[in-house]
Scaffold this motif. Structure first.
Motif, PDB file in Angstrom:
ATOM      1  N   GLN A 121    -100.451  55.638 107.359  1.00 58.14           N
ATOM      2  CA  GLN A 121     -99.499  56.552 107.993  1.00 58.14           C
ATOM      3  C   GLN A 121     -99.096  57.688 107.065  1.00 58.14           C
ATOM      4  N   ASN A 122     -98.959  57.392 105.773  1.00 55.93           N
ATOM      5  CA  ASN A 122     -98.572  58.428 104.811  1.00 55.93           C
ATOM      6  C   ASN A 122     -99.655  59.503 104.722  1.00 55.93           C
ATOM      7  N   ASN A 222     -94.952  53.619 120.785  1.00 56.32           N
ATOM      8  CA  ASN A 222     -93.861  54.143 121.595  1.00 56.32           C
ATOM      9  C   ASN A 222     -94.317  54.537 122.992  1.00 56.32           C
ATOM     10  N   ALA A 279     -92.866  62.309 110.239  1.00 55.84           N
ATOM     11  CA  ALA A 279     -92.029  61.233 109.696  1.00 55.84           C
ATOM     12  C   ALA A 279     -91.130  60.645 110.779  1.00 55.84           C
ATOM     13  N   MET A 280     -90.586  61.492 111.640  1.00 55.35           N
ATOM     14  CA  MET A 280     -89.732  61.016 112.725  1.00 55.35           C
ATOM     15  C   MET A 280     -90.532  60.213 113.740  1.00 55.35           C
ATOM     16  N   LYS A 283     -91.352  56.753 112.306  1.00 57.72           N
ATOM     17  CA  LYS A 283     -90.171  55.878 112.374  1.00 57.72           C
ATOM     18  C   LYS A 283     -89.971  55.371 113.795  1.00 57.72           C
ATOM     19  N   LEU A 284     -90.207  56.250 114.767  1.00 61.31           N
ATOM     20  CA  LEU A 284     -90.078  55.867 116.165  1.00 61.31           C
ATOM     21  C   LEU A 284     -91.075  54.765 116.508  1.00 61.31           C
ATOM     22  N   GLU A 285     -92.275  54.840 115.940  1.00 62.90           N
ATOM     23  CA  GLU A 285     -93.282  53.792 116.164  1.00 62.90           C
ATOM     24  C   GLU A 285     -92.784  52.437 115.651  1.00 62.90           C
ATOM     25  N   LYS A 286     -92.217  52.421 114.448  1.00 66.10           N
ATOM     26  CA  LYS A 286     -91.710  51.167 113.876  1.00 66.10           C
ATOM     27  C   LYS A 286     -90.557  50.620 114.708  1.00 66.10           C
ATOM     28  N   ASP A 287     -89.632  51.511 115.082  1.00 65.94           N
ATOM     29  CA  ASP A 287     -88.494  51.073 115.895  1.00 65.94           C
ATOM     30  C   ASP A 287     -88.961  50.530 117.240  1.00 65.94           C
TER      31      ASP A 287
END
Length: 338
Positions: A121-122, A222, A279-280, A283-287
């Motif tokens: 991802q990075n 997501n 980056a946002m 994060k949405l994918e992880k959440d």
């Protein structure tokens, strides 16, 4: 005499008003507000909505509030292929599409659909924020598309497979019918894994999974959550086989209607999306994965990717060469990002 004086006063006042209007007109025209149509086929709670909000905020800031967008999410103005047609005709100002759907107009955009070219991802976030890669992608599109152009890149993370059954290795998809985006890259990679590819608009995926027209679909976490595909395919296997990359388009008709200053503002707003959205989105994918687990969806982590990667590796350079010189150049640039 009184009549004459009254008439003179009226003439004098009219002259003053007209003169004031002439002085004010240029400023008034410069301050004229424009609200542009901005369409995408996913819910506003997805990374598409994040990108649209970033673009809108930056455009308002740079233009002093004179330029903004009206969002049309959820396929209100059509699925991505239809929106691209409307964009090129000048009926929509801005559109977000997947790079895979972009390849229907600019085939070399399929380079971003190559499997396993992003290390993690990075690496993905760094690639999309790199101005040189964005510039190379834009040049590629300009060479093959009329009526519209790409302003910048964004992502929804990495794509994963979902079904009624687990996918723990490449053997689990052999002989299975998988809904894929209609690109040369997808139609080459998935058969190399032993699967059968099926093309259909995104809006038909839910029913097709439900009825068994396809056994497996693949998309971002997501997107899977927001469109409730877990209801008909309750097992999400984290294959992370491909980037879920997207591009922000503008109609040539809209672009030509802007002053050079306004064009700079629009391009700067698109650059802000490329810089801050990944980056946002990640994060949405992880959440989203955490939420899916909390409602009982089985999330299969630790998928054995070795078999997939072995089959995909020789295809990467072969496909890039078949797609064209822009694709070869972009693939090289992606690999060189550390």
């Amino acid at each position: 005499m009184q009549i004459e004086r009254a008439g003179t006063r009226r003439t004098w006042l009219c002259t003053l008003v007209a003169a004031a209007a002439m002085v004010a007109a240029p400023g008034a025209m410069a301050q004229q507000k424009r609200a542009f149509s901005f369409a995408y086929d996913q819910p506003p709670t997805t990374a598409y909505g994040i990108a649209a909000n970033i673009f809108d905020a930056k455009l308002k800031e740079l233009s002093g509030g004179t330029m903004s967008i009206n969002q049309f999410p959820g396929g209100q103005l059509g699925q991505e292929p239809q929106m691209l047609q409307k964009l090129r005709a000048g009926d929509i100002d801005f559109v977000i599409t997947s790079t895979a759907n972009a390849s229907t107009l600019a085939p070399q955009a399929g380079v971003f659909s190559l499997h396993f070219i992003f290390r993690d991802q990075n690496h993905l976030a760094k690639v999309l924020a790199d101005p040189a890669i964005t510039s190379a992608f834009r040049d590629m599109v300009k060479d093959s598309v009329q009526g519209a152009q790409v302003l910048g890149l964004l992502t929804m993370g990495l794509r994963n497979m979902y079904s009624k059954k687990e996918v723990r290795s490449v053997d689990d998809i052999k002989g299975q019918k998988i809904r894929v985006q209609a690109t040369k890259t997808e139609d080459t990679h998935f058969p190399a894994y032993g699967a059968q590819t099926v093309h259909m608009p995104f809006g038909e995926v839910y029913t097709s999974l439900q009825t068994g027209v396809v056994n497996i679909a693949e998309n971002g976490v997501n997107v899977y959550l927001a469109n409730k595909h877990y209801e008909v395919a309750p097992v999400l296997s984290m294959t992370e086989h491909e980037a879920n990359n997207n591009c922000l388009w503008v109609s040539d008709k809209t672009w030509a209607s802007l002053t050079p200053q306004q064009q700079q503002w629009v391009q700067a707003a698109a650059a802000e999306v490329g810089r801050t959205e990944p980056a946002m989105a990640l994060k949405l994918e992880k959440d989203s994965a955490d939420k899916l687990k909390s409602i009982g969806v089985k999330v299969v982590e630790g998928v054995d990717k070795a078999g997939f990667m072995k089959a995909a590796a020789p295809i990467q350079d072969q496909l890039a060469a078949e797609l064209g010189p822009h694709a070869v150049k972009i693939l090289k640039m992606v690999r060189e990002i550390k």
